[in-house]
Structure formats: C-alpha cells, structure tokens
Design a protein around this motif. Structure first.
Motif, PDB file in Angstrom:
ATOM      1  N   LEU A 129      32.414 -12.110 -13.438  1.00  0.00           N
ATOM      2  CA  LEU A 129      31.776 -13.406 -13.644  1.00  0.00           C
ATOM      3  C   LEU A 129      32.131 -14.383 -12.534  1.00  0.00           C
ATOM      4  O   LEU A 129      33.183 -14.286 -11.900  1.00  0.00           O
ATOM      5  CB  LEU A 129      32.196 -14.002 -14.988  1.00  0.00           C
ATOM      6  N   VAL A 130      31.221 -15.343 -12.317  1.00  0.00           N
ATOM      7  CA  VAL A 130      31.469 -16.453 -11.401  1.00  0.00           C
ATOM      8  C   VAL A 130      31.357 -17.749 -12.196  1.00  0.00           C
ATOM      9  O   VAL A 130      30.278 -18.089 -12.693  1.00  0.00           O
ATOM     10  CB  VAL A 130      30.473 -16.470 -10.222  1.00  0.00           C
ATOM     11  N   ASN A 131      32.467 -18.461 -12.338  1.00  0.00           N
ATOM     12  CA  ASN A 131      32.467 -19.765 -12.992  1.00  0.00           C
ATOM     13  C   ASN A 131      32.370 -20.858 -11.935  1.00  0.00           C
ATOM     14  O   ASN A 131      32.755 -20.657 -10.787  1.00  0.00           O
ATOM     15  CB  ASN A 131      33.763 -19.962 -13.788  1.00  0.00           C
ATOM     16  N   PHE A 132      31.880 -22.014 -12.326  1.00  0.00           N
ATOM     17  CA  PHE A 132      31.865 -23.133 -11.377  1.00  0.00           C
ATOM     18  C   PHE A 132      32.097 -24.466 -12.076  1.00  0.00           C
ATOM     19  O   PHE A 132      31.842 -24.632 -13.274  1.00  0.00           O
ATOM     20  CB  PHE A 132      30.564 -23.158 -10.565  1.00  0.00           C
ATOM     21  N   TRP A 133      32.620 -25.409 -11.292  1.00  0.00           N
ATOM     22  CA  TRP A 133      32.926 -26.751 -11.752  1.00  0.00           C
ATOM     23  C   TRP A 133      32.348 -27.748 -10.760  1.00  0.00           C
ATOM     24  O   TRP A 133      32.356 -27.510  -9.548  1.00  0.00           O
ATOM     25  CB  TRP A 133      34.438 -26.963 -11.868  1.00  0.00           C
ATOM     26  N   GLU A 134      31.869 -28.892 -11.260  1.00  0.00           N
ATOM     27  CA  GLU A 134      31.201 -29.883 -10.427  1.00  0.00           C
ATOM     28  C   GLU A 134      32.004 -31.175 -10.368  1.00  0.00           C
ATOM     29  O   GLU A 134      32.428 -31.705 -11.400  1.00  0.00           O
ATOM     30  CB  GLU A 134      29.800 -30.157 -10.977  1.00  0.00           C
ATOM     31  N   ARG A 135      32.202 -31.679  -9.138  1.00  0.00           N
ATOM     32  CA  ARG A 135      32.987 -32.893  -8.947  1.00  0.00           C
ATOM     33  C   ARG A 135      32.328 -34.097  -9.605  1.00  0.00           C
ATOM     34  O   ARG A 135      33.005 -34.951 -10.173  1.00  0.00           O
ATOM     35  CB  ARG A 135      33.182 -33.144  -7.444  1.00  0.00           C
ATOM     36  N   GLU A 136      30.993 -34.178  -9.534  1.00  0.00           N
ATOM     37  CA  GLU A 136      30.307 -35.326 -10.100  1.00  0.00           C
ATOM     38  C   GLU A 136      30.484 -35.409 -11.613  1.00  0.00           C
ATOM     39  O   GLU A 136      30.239 -36.455 -12.216  1.00  0.00           O
ATOM     40  CB  GLU A 136      28.816 -35.289  -9.742  1.00  0.00           C
ATOM     41  N   LYS A 137      30.907 -34.306 -12.208  1.00  0.00           N
ATOM     42  CA  LYS A 137      31.214 -34.301 -13.644  1.00  0.00           C
ATOM     43  C   LYS A 137      32.725 -34.269 -13.868  1.00  0.00           C
ATOM     44  O   LYS A 137      33.209 -33.769 -14.875  1.00  0.00           O
ATOM     45  CB  LYS A 137      30.560 -33.092 -14.315  1.00  0.00           C
ATOM     46  N   HIS A 138      33.475 -34.791 -12.881  1.00  0.00           N
ATOM     47  CA  HIS A 138      34.936 -34.855 -12.958  1.00  0.00           C
ATOM     48  C   HIS A 138      35.548 -33.468 -13.121  1.00  0.00           C
ATOM     49  O   HIS A 138      36.475 -33.256 -13.899  1.00  0.00           O
ATOM     50  CB  HIS A 138      35.381 -35.772 -14.109  1.00  0.00           C
ATOM     51  N   LEU A 139      34.983 -32.534 -12.360  1.00  0.00           N
ATOM     52  CA  LEU A 139      35.441 -31.142 -12.368  1.00  0.00           C
ATOM     53  C   LEU A 139      35.365 -30.514 -13.759  1.00  0.00           C
ATOM     54  O   LEU A 139      36.202 -29.688 -14.120  1.00  0.00           O
ATOM     55  CB  LEU A 139      36.861 -31.023 -11.805  1.00  0.00           C
ATOM     56  N   ASN A 140      34.344 -30.900 -14.506  1.00  0.00           N
ATOM     57  CA  ASN A 140      34.088 -30.223 -15.770  1.00  0.00           C
ATOM     58  C   ASN A 140      33.374 -28.907 -15.503  1.00  0.00           C
ATOM     59  O   ASN A 140      32.682 -28.747 -14.502  1.00  0.00           O
ATOM     60  CB  ASN A 140      33.233 -31.093 -16.697  1.00  0.00           C
ATOM     61  N   HIS A 141      33.555 -27.970 -16.408  1.00  0.00           N
ATOM     62  CA  HIS A 141      32.948 -26.655 -16.251  1.00  0.00           C
ATOM     63  C   HIS A 141      31.430 -26.761 -16.273  1.00  0.00           C
ATOM     64  O   HIS A 141      30.840 -27.344 -17.181  1.00  0.00           O
ATOM     65  CB  HIS A 141      33.428 -25.738 -17.382  1.00  0.00           C
ATOM     66  N   GLY A 142      30.771 -26.200 -15.236  1.00  0.00           N
ATOM     67  CA  GLY A 142      29.328 -26.321 -15.135  1.00  0.00           C
ATOM     68  C   GLY A 142      28.561 -25.134 -15.668  1.00  0.00           C
ATOM     69  O   GLY A 142      27.406 -25.256 -16.052  1.00  0.00           O
ATOM     70  N   GLY A 143      29.186 -23.948 -15.693  1.00  0.00           N
ATOM     71  CA  GLY A 143      28.494 -22.771 -16.186  1.00  0.00           C
ATOM     72  C   GLY A 143      29.055 -21.488 -15.624  1.00  0.00           C
ATOM     73  O   GLY A 143      30.086 -21.480 -14.943  1.00  0.00           O
ATOM     74  N   VAL A 144      28.369 -20.385 -15.912  1.00  0.00           N
ATOM     75  CA  VAL A 144      28.797 -19.049 -15.498  1.00  0.00           C
ATOM     76  C   VAL A 144      27.616 -18.329 -14.868  1.00  0.00           C
ATOM     77  O   VAL A 144      26.502 -18.356 -15.404  1.00  0.00           O
ATOM     78  CB  VAL A 144      29.309 -18.220 -16.706  1.00  0.00           C
ATOM     79  N   LEU A 145      27.841 -17.683 -13.732  1.00  0.00           N
ATOM     80  CA  LEU A 145      26.835 -16.839 -13.093  1.00  0.00           C
ATOM     81  C   LEU A 145      27.158 -15.391 -13.410  1.00  0.00           C
ATOM     82  O   LEU A 145      28.243 -14.898 -13.084  1.00  0.00           O
ATOM     83  CB  LEU A 145      26.834 -17.068 -11.572  1.00  0.00           C
ATOM     84  N   ARG A 146      26.202 -14.720 -14.055  1.00  0.00           N
ATOM     85  CA  ARG A 146      26.423 -13.345 -14.494  1.00  0.00           C
ATOM     86  C   ARG A 146      25.497 -12.426 -13.705  1.00  0.00           C
ATOM     87  O   ARG A 146      24.316 -12.351 -13.993  1.00  0.00           O
ATOM     88  CB  ARG A 146      26.147 -13.216 -15.996  1.00  0.00           C
ATOM     89  N   GLY A 147      26.038 -11.738 -12.730  1.00  0.00           N
ATOM     90  CA  GLY A 147      25.199 -10.878 -11.926  1.00  0.00           C
ATOM     91  C   GLY A 147      25.849  -9.579 -11.511  1.00  0.00           C
ATOM     92  O   GLY A 147      25.191  -8.739 -10.906  1.00  0.00           O
ATOM     93  N   HIS A 148      27.142  -9.408 -11.816  1.00  0.00           N
ATOM     94  CA  HIS A 148      27.860  -8.215 -11.369  1.00  0.00           C
ATOM     95  C   HIS A 148      28.408  -7.422 -12.553  1.00  0.00           C
ATOM     96  O   HIS A 148      28.739  -7.981 -13.597  1.00  0.00           O
ATOM     97  CB  HIS A 148      29.009  -8.612 -10.447  1.00  0.00           C
TER      98      HIS A 148
END
Length: 457
Positions: free
Chosen positions: A345-364
């Motif tokens: 899995l690839v998780n990501f966090w966005e600074r504009e949301k104060h480094l809140n979790h933005g979602g998961v990329l499921r491709g592998h």
C-alpha cells in the motif's frame, strides 16, 4: 470493485477498508494468483540476508488499482517478519521482459510515451540510482557505481567495500551510502570527467579522531560494545538532501537519523529515531524531515534553531502499523508526503490538511520498495516487478498506467523533466532500477489517459 465497463483502475472514496495482516497472508487464490509462501519483498529479503536481519512482506492489497480515502487505523504491534524466497514467479505476465504491459496505455496511439531504453550491464543487482542532467549514476551490490551519459555507458568507479544502497547528488559532489555503514563522497575530475575520485567520507577522519578521545561521544549499541555517536555502525539505507539549508540526512539500520553539513562534512546531530531499521528518509517542506522504519512508523521531525546550533525535534508520528515502512517521497510543490510499505500500500498525508491522512493507493500485490514524485505524478515501484503511475488532481489520485518489463523487483526510481516537456504537455523521464540487474528508462506524460479511459477506447 470494478466499473461498469470492466475497468480495473478507478478512484474511490470512503468505502474500502484495509485488510488485516492475517487476511492478506491468506488471500483468496482466485484474487491473488501467487504462491502461499511468497510473502516477502525481494529487496528486503536480499538486503536482510546479507546483514542477518529477518523481515517479510504480506502478499499484497486488494485486486485492481484503487484510491481509498478511508483513514487507516493505527496498530503499534511488532511486525512478524519472516524470511522467504524472493525469486518466486511474478503474479503478472510471464511474457518476455521487453514486452510492454497489456495495461500500459503507451501503445502505438501514444508512440512518444513508454519504454525508451533498457540499460544492462551484468555486474550486480541495481539498488540505487540518481539522475542529474544528462548523467545517470547507478549503484549495485557489486560495489560499483556506474555512470551513464545520454543513456550510454560513460564511466564507473568502485568503492572498497559495501554494496551501494543510496546515491544523492549535490552540485559536484556525489554521496553514496553503503552496506558497510559508510557514506563516501566522490567528485569527477575536472581534467577528465570520466574519472571519479573519492574526496572524503562521513564522518571525516579529523572528526572521527577528535570525537574518539571523549567518552561522552560513545553510545552503547550492543552489550559490551560502544561506538562513536557520529558514525553509523550498520548499513546506510537511505540519503536525502535539503539543498536550501546545505544539509544531508542519512538513515541506517542502526535505527538512527544523522544530520550532516555538506560544506564541511560535519555531523551536526545523531538522533535515535526508531525502534528498528530506518528504511527511508525524505527532506520535506517547511523544515520538516520524514523517516520511515521497519518498526512500522512514519515520524515527522522539525528543524529548529537553538542559538547557533540546529536541532531536530519529533513533532508527529503519522503512522503506526504492523508492516514495515519501506519507502518515502515528498511532493515539495503540493506539500504531500507518500509512504510505501511491505503490504503493497501507499499512504499519503497532505500539508494543507495539517498532515492529516489523505488516503491509500492500492495498486501492488507485493511490497512497495521505492517511490518518486514529479509534477502531479507519483511513481511506486514494487517487489511485484511493476511500476504504478498515479496522477494527483486535488486530493484524488488516478492510476494512469502500470509499467511492466522488469523481471525482478523494482528497487529504486528517479525522475527528470523531459526536454520536450511544456506547460500544455508535462512530460517526465523515469529511471527504474531492479534486482534483475537492469535500469529501464521510460517517458511518461501527465496528459496520458488513465486506465479507465483506455478501457473505453
């Protein structure tokens, strides 16, 4: 889930929950056509075999390519790493490695995109690479650093010991991190650019000798064994640069993060960052530094000034999970941090949301071993031998393509802007290094149609 036309890649928000570790290890064979015992990342096992470290990866993520914005739960339990063979057959195509993926939209209709060239020199598995202009540096377990110019072999140089696990370039200096715990510094000769000479190492001999006389500079790493704080005593797994501040960050299997000043090679700080090996480090935005570890955590460190000194303080832990964190990448422009892990899995966090979790990329279907970002694109390389190309539009990620062709796990990625790139057609040159001993060069356009659109063409 699949779309109405049978597509296998789409963006979804809020409905998919991550499978538990045990569930992933016992996946439905109809969904994951992989052997039951094929649960380890090739590169993790290959690395750990040589160092005695015991690790494993789960068999993967749900079938197809998904973007999932559902927040993940935290779990600080230790990962049940186990060794297993890494050279199992691919769950993907068994066609020759030069054949493009059937899911790759870069066919004749997009003839300017896709695989440009394969660089092969049978001397070792490719563990690291770095690109700068028309030069490409590749590192392998043969201890060699190979130099390519305009995609042709140009020159090379060799370290005395330790496979090359990381390469970064700062101006005229090339920094390489090695299995033997050393960071070496190289520079091309001004008289003959083909000749590279070692001009130093980290720490410098001067600092090493100076520190060795003070007992306070030693730390206990094992019972009855003390080492200097400024020196890595296990494999240097990752390097990252903060060019603006003139800093180099190094992460190691010795669980520490070290901060070096590039101008004089001085170790400014040594941080006991994690409870297990540091697998990835990424200098970020606004003075932040991110570290990912085999202990399953991603930590955020902030650079702060204390008088004339710099100190990095832990400000946040983004992730706590069972699976090892294996790769990090930062999109400086969009201020997004991406994290790949051994569950695919690839998780990501966005600074504009104060480094809140933005979602998961499921491709592998196997461990994500490397990540890279450029423009609005994210690239993820995996032990499943493929590279997923994701395009970010706001907070939504779409899988543009799956680049296949490597016959071994994809261990490292690098991206440079294409000379033919324009604002209307942003194009990138992607370099992928693999344990199949090759480097592949791809051209990718941000305007390429995604897999769902290709299904309907």
């Amino acid at each position: 889930m699949r779309n109405e036309k049978g597509g296998t890649a789409f963006a979804e928000r809020g409905s998919i929950r991550r499978a538990k570790f045990g569930t992933l290890l016992n996946s439905d064979p109809n969904i994951f056509p992989t052997p039951n015992n094929d649960v380890a990342s090739a590169a993790i096992v290959a690395d750990n075999y040589s160092s005695g470290r015991d690790s494993s990866a789960s068999s993967g993520s749900p079938g197809g390519y998904y973007y999932d914005s559902t927040p993940r739960s935290s779990n600080a339990a230790a990962s049940p790493y186990r060794m297993s063979p890494w050279n199992q057959s691919s769950p993907y195509t068994k066609s020759p490695w030069i054949q493009p993926s059937p899911l790759n939209p870069f066919d004749d209709r997009f003839s300017k995109n896709g695989l440009i060239r394969s660089l092969v020199r049978e001397e070792g598995h490719i563990y690291s690479l770095a690109a700068a202009g028309d030069l490409l540096y590749t590192g392998s377990d043969s201890k060699n650093i190979r130099v390519w110019k305009n995609l042709k072999e140009f020159s090379g140089f060799k370290s005395n010991s330790g496979l090359v696990k990381a390469i970064v370039i700062s101006g005229e200096k090339i920094f390489t991190g090695h299995q033997d715990g050393k960071i070496r510094i190289w520079k091309a000769s001004m008289k003959n650019p083909e000749v590279h000479k070692r001009i130093g190492s980290l720490p410098t001999i001067k600092d090493f000798m100076k520190s060795s006389f003070n007992p306070k500079n030693y730390v206990e790493v094992r019972r009855h064994r003390n080492v200097l704080r400024i020196k890595h005593f296990d494999a240097v797994s990752c390097l990252s640069l903060n060019e603006d501040q003139g800093l180099l960050y190094s992460g190691s299997w010795d669980k520490t993060l070290k901060v070096w000043r590039i101008s004089d090679s001085k170790c400014l700080e040594s941080i006991n960052a994690h409870d297990d090996a540091v697998n990835s480090v990424a200098a970020g935005f606004e003075g932040l530094v991110f570290t990912g570890s085999a202990d399953g955590t991603v930590k955020v460190w902030r650079r702060e000034l204390h008088g004339t000194h710099t100190k990095h303080a832990l400000v946040q832990t983004l992730l706590k999970q069972e699976n090892a964190v294996t790769a990090l990448a930062v999109n400086q422009t969009s201020a997004v941090i991406y994290c790949g892990s051994s569950d695919g899995l690839v998780n990501f966090w966005e600074r504009e949301k104060h480094l809140n979790h933005g979602g998961v990329l499921r491709g592998h279907k196997k461990a994500v071993l490397c990540l890279a970002t450029a423009g609005n694109l994210v690239f993820s390389g995996s032990a499943d031998k493929s590279i997923c190309v994701w395009r970010r539009d706001g907070g939504i990620h779409t899988c543009l393509s799956v680049l296949t062709g490597h016959t071994g796990p994809v261990k490292c990625l690098g991206v440079e802007e294409d000379e033919e790139s324009s604002k209307r057609n942003q194009r990138w040159i992607v370099y992928s290094g693999s344990l199949d001993k090759s480097v592949k060069v791809w051209r990718v356009s941000e305007q390429a149609p995604d897999l769902r659109q290709m299904q309907g063409m």
